[in-house]
Design a protein around this motif. Structure first.
Motif, short mmCIF file in Angstrom:
data_model
loop_
_atom_site.label_atom_id
_atom_site.label_comp_id
_atom_site.label_asym_id
_atom_site.label_seq_id
_atom_site.Cartn_x
_atom_site.Cartn_y
_atom_site.Cartn_z
N THR A 162 6.62 -49.79 42.82
CA THR A 162 7.46 -49.64 44.02
C THR A 162 7.55 -50.92 44.85
OG1 THR A 162 5.54 -48.75 45.21
CG2 THR A 162 7.06 -47.15 44.24
N LEU A 163 7.13 -52.03 44.29
CA LEU A 163 7.25 -53.31 44.99
C LEU A 163 8.66 -53.54 45.54
CD1 LEU A 163 6.46 -56.19 45.85
CD2 LEU A 163 6.88 -56.92 43.49
N PRO A 164 9.73 -53.31 44.77
CA PRO A 164 11.07 -53.57 45.32
C PRO A 164 11.37 -52.76 46.57
CG PRO A 164 11.17 -53.28 42.93
CD PRO A 164 9.80 -52.87 43.35
N GLN A 165 10.92 -51.51 46.58
CA GLN A 165 11.20 -50.66 47.74
C GLN A 165 10.35 -51.06 48.94
OE1 GLN A 165 11.06 -49.40 44.55
NE2 GLN A 165 13.28 -49.16 44.54
N GLU A 224 3.11 -67.82 44.55
CA GLU A 224 3.95 -68.39 45.61
C GLU A 224 4.35 -67.32 46.62
OE1 GLU A 224 8.38 -70.39 46.22
OE2 GLU A 224 7.59 -70.08 44.19
N TYR A 225 4.74 -66.14 46.11
CA TYR A 225 5.18 -65.07 47.00
C TYR A 225 3.98 -64.39 47.66
CZ TYR A 225 9.28 -66.19 44.36
OH TYR A 225 10.30 -66.89 43.76
N ALA A 226 2.86 -64.34 46.95
CA ALA A 226 1.64 -63.80 47.56
C ALA A 226 1.24 -64.66 48.77
CB ALA A 226 0.51 -63.76 46.54
N LYS A 227 1.33 -65.97 48.58
CA LYS A 227 0.96 -66.89 49.66
C LYS A 227 1.91 -66.74 50.85
CE LYS A 227 0.04 -71.77 50.64
NZ LYS A 227 0.03 -73.16 50.09
N SER A 228 3.22 -66.56 50.57
CA SER A 228 4.20 -66.39 51.66
C SER A 228 3.86 -65.19 52.52
CB SER A 228 5.61 -66.22 51.06
OG SER A 228 6.03 -67.39 50.41
N LEU A 229 3.52 -64.07 51.86
CA LEU A 229 3.20 -62.85 52.61
C LEU A 229 1.87 -62.98 53.34
CD1 LEU A 229 5.01 -60.35 52.83
CD2 LEU A 229 5.56 -61.70 50.82
N GLU A 230 0.90 -63.63 52.74
CA GLU A 230 -0.38 -63.86 53.41
C GLU A 230 -0.17 -64.68 54.68
OE1 GLU A 230 -2.86 -65.69 50.51
OE2 GLU A 230 -3.42 -63.80 49.54
N GLN A 231 0.70 -65.67 54.59
CA GLN A 231 0.98 -66.51 55.75
C GLN A 231 1.64 -65.69 56.87
OE1 GLN A 231 3.33 -69.63 54.00
NE2 GLN A 231 1.55 -70.90 53.50
N THR A 245 -0.37 -55.91 51.94
CA THR A 245 -0.19 -55.14 50.71
C THR A 245 0.81 -55.84 49.78
OG1 THR A 245 -0.64 -53.09 51.89
CG2 THR A 245 0.44 -52.89 49.75
N LEU A 246 1.90 -56.32 50.34
CA LEU A 246 2.87 -57.06 49.53
C LEU A 246 2.22 -58.30 48.91
CD1 LEU A 246 6.06 -56.80 51.78
CD2 LEU A 246 5.91 -56.09 49.38
N ALA A 247 1.40 -58.98 49.70
CA ALA A 247 0.70 -60.16 49.17
C ALA A 247 -0.19 -59.78 48.01
CB ALA A 247 -0.12 -60.82 50.28
#
Length: 533
Positions: free
Chosen positions: A224-227, A363-370, A351-353
């Protein structure tokens, strides 16, 4: 948020239906709000109070096409003997609860009663027209007054479904909400066309986490990541990608304080508020909203938006949103940064991270963590009050915290954004100021609003109990649990019902006429009763 990150987020949405494994999609028909569909007729029915409950007419099912109804109305309304109520009853079918044949067994324990109610409160998907938007899978409604699902209620209902081993109904809940995100860009507060302009506290991520604890559903977070991502974009007001991001940037550059659900903090920081995209009276409370707006002496469209946004908060209504703390005519929800909403979004970012990290996309994990770290860094500056030792909402227009002590303060404990010292201070305030014989008060303010004073609601009790446990305050958590469970069981023994809210001081309960329910009360009580002593 980087451009690359946004591009990636929208690519994930494209594959969402494949990831979910859904076979069908909800019809893409355009759903109109009934005030728009029926115009003058709707206004007449609501303002003349043809039905005692303003929600009745919006939930009615037309027997013929809307345009045919309106044609007949135009032809007949000028007749000397025209009877508005008779016209409605001839051309519409009244909403049905679906529980008409159910009679509870007074000899059942509370657990037996709740387990029996799951099937009673289950509605099957069907396209019956009107304002009800069909869902793909069977789902639980709050109680007999409703035929639609309620968004944030459903997480707390799922707690009970988990105890009952009803993982298929839990999965249905997630699939239905994922489909709403898929088709409409967000989860409305309920699957009615008149709810589409707003959502509710975004507990979808928490629902997926809960489902992923069930055997065979461990991979649901990744699926369910996209949602989850798309719901996050909705709350960050960039669901339309570059176009919305550009408007948001332009608003910041102009010196605006906010854009839709986002509020600008400093040069590049951001927090969130509740914000309905419409500024008209709510169809389900049409006459009431107009009376309040006319009484206020303020711009009516702003009042309407604030009322709608208060409804989006789930706390409809509370002194949290009232400028004078008492009168609904002073509501200014859109001026408020709510501590609970921002704690939920912090958890969504983390959670997204974690999901991106699990998918080996650093790269996207880092963006969400930030983004999560940025929210956490400014969280205390706006919501924490060191003198009071408690969290408060923040009025960003006035530039100061509100003075309303509310159980919204338990959200930072539940979602673990509080420090141990902060949690200890919150626990002390809960014990000395909020705790009553039947559970925790919702706020310390005595008003005529239901989300205030001695009124107690199952979601807030559960969030407080679990939040305190997160920081080791088990004795206080268990005391709250004991008092709340006692209150629930006392009312059940006396009435044979589970109700929407309880008075935690005099141990009474119920807002609506007593019907068989109530979803979140059932879920939380069953969860608490299932725990080992």
């Amino acid at each position: 948020m980087t451009t690359n990150f946004l591009k990636h987020a929208f690519l994930t949405i494209i594959i969402s239906i494949i990831a979910l494994g859904c076979g069908d999609t909800v019809s893409k028909k355009t759903y109109k709000s009934p005030d728009e569909e029926y115009g003058e007729l709707f206004k007449e029915v609501q303002l003349k109070a043809v039905f005692a409950d303003s929600k009745t007419f919006p939930d009615c099912l037309p027997k013929i096409k809307a345009e045919e109804v309106m044609k007949k109305y135009e032809e007949q309304k000028k007749s000397k003997n025209f009877d508005l109520r008779k016209f409605i009853l001839e051309n519409f079918t009244m909403p049905s609860s679906g529980n008409n044949n159910y009679v509870s067994n007074p000899n059942n324990t509370a657990e037996q009663h709740i387990n029996e109610l799951w099937s009673v409160l289950t509605r099957k998907p069907k396209d019956i027209g009107g304002t009800l938007v069909p869902l793909l899978k069977p789902h639980i409604v709050p109680d007999g007054r409703f035929s639609e699902v309620n968004y944030w209620d459903s997480y707390f209902t799922m707690l009970g479904l988990q105890v009952s081993g009803r993982d298929s109904l839990m999965s249905n809940t997630v699939l239905n909400f994922a489909q709403l995100i898929q088709d409409f860009g967000h989860i409305p507060s309920g699957n009615r066309s008149y709810y589409f302009s707003r959502s509710q506290p975004p507990f979808f991520t928490s629902m997926v986490k809960l489902l992923s604890e069930m055997k065979g559903h461990e991979d649901k977070l990744v699926q369910t990541l996209p949602q989850i991502q798309r719901e996050y974009q909705y709350w960050m007001a960039v669901e339309n990608g570059g176009e919305d991001a550009q408007k948001q940037n332009e608003a910041r550059k102009k010196g605006d304080k906010a854009y839709r659900k986002t509020v600008f903090i400093g040069k590049d920081g951001m927090l969130n508020r509740y914000y309905d995209d419409k500024d008209t009276p709510r169809p389900e409370a049409y006459k009431e909203d107009i009376l309040i707006a006319n009484k206020s002496g303020r711009k009516v469209n702003q009042i309407y938006r604030d009322l709608r946004s208060g409804a989006e908060s789930g706390w409809s209504f509370s002194s949290r949103w009232l400028r004078d703390g008492q009168n609904l005519a002073t509501i200014h929800t859109t001026d408020i940064l709510p501590v609970d909403l921002n704690a939920i979004l912090y958890d969504m970012e983390l959670t997204l991270a974690a999901i991106y990290k699990a998918k080996n996309e650093p790269e996207y994990a880092k963006s969400l963590e930030q983004l999560a770290n940025k929210r956490k860094a400014i969280f205390d500056n706006y919501f924490w009050n060191e003198v009071a030792g408690f969290y408060f909402d923040y009025d960003f227009v006035a530039g100061k915290q509100t003075d309303v002590y509310s159980l919204a303060a338990v959200y930072p404990l539940f979602f673990k954004i509080a420090t141990p010292v902060q949690a200890e201070k919150v626990a002390k305030v809960l014990e000395t100021k909020f705790l009553q014989a039947g559970g925790l008060m919702t706020t310390l303010n005595q008003t005529n609003q239901q989300w205030d004073g001695a009124n107690g609601f199952a979601p807030l009790q559960y969030l407080a109990i679990q939040g305190l446990r997160n920081y080791g305050f088990n004795d206080l958590a268990n005391k709250i649990k004991q008092n709340w469970v006692y209150n629930n069981l006392k009312i059940y023994k006396a009435t044979g019902k589970m109700v929407d809210k309880y008075n935690v001081s005099d141990l009474s309960g119920g807002e609506y006429p007593r019907q068989d329910g109530f979803g979140w009360t059932n879920g939380v009580l069953l969860k608490l009763l299932s725990e080992k002593p």
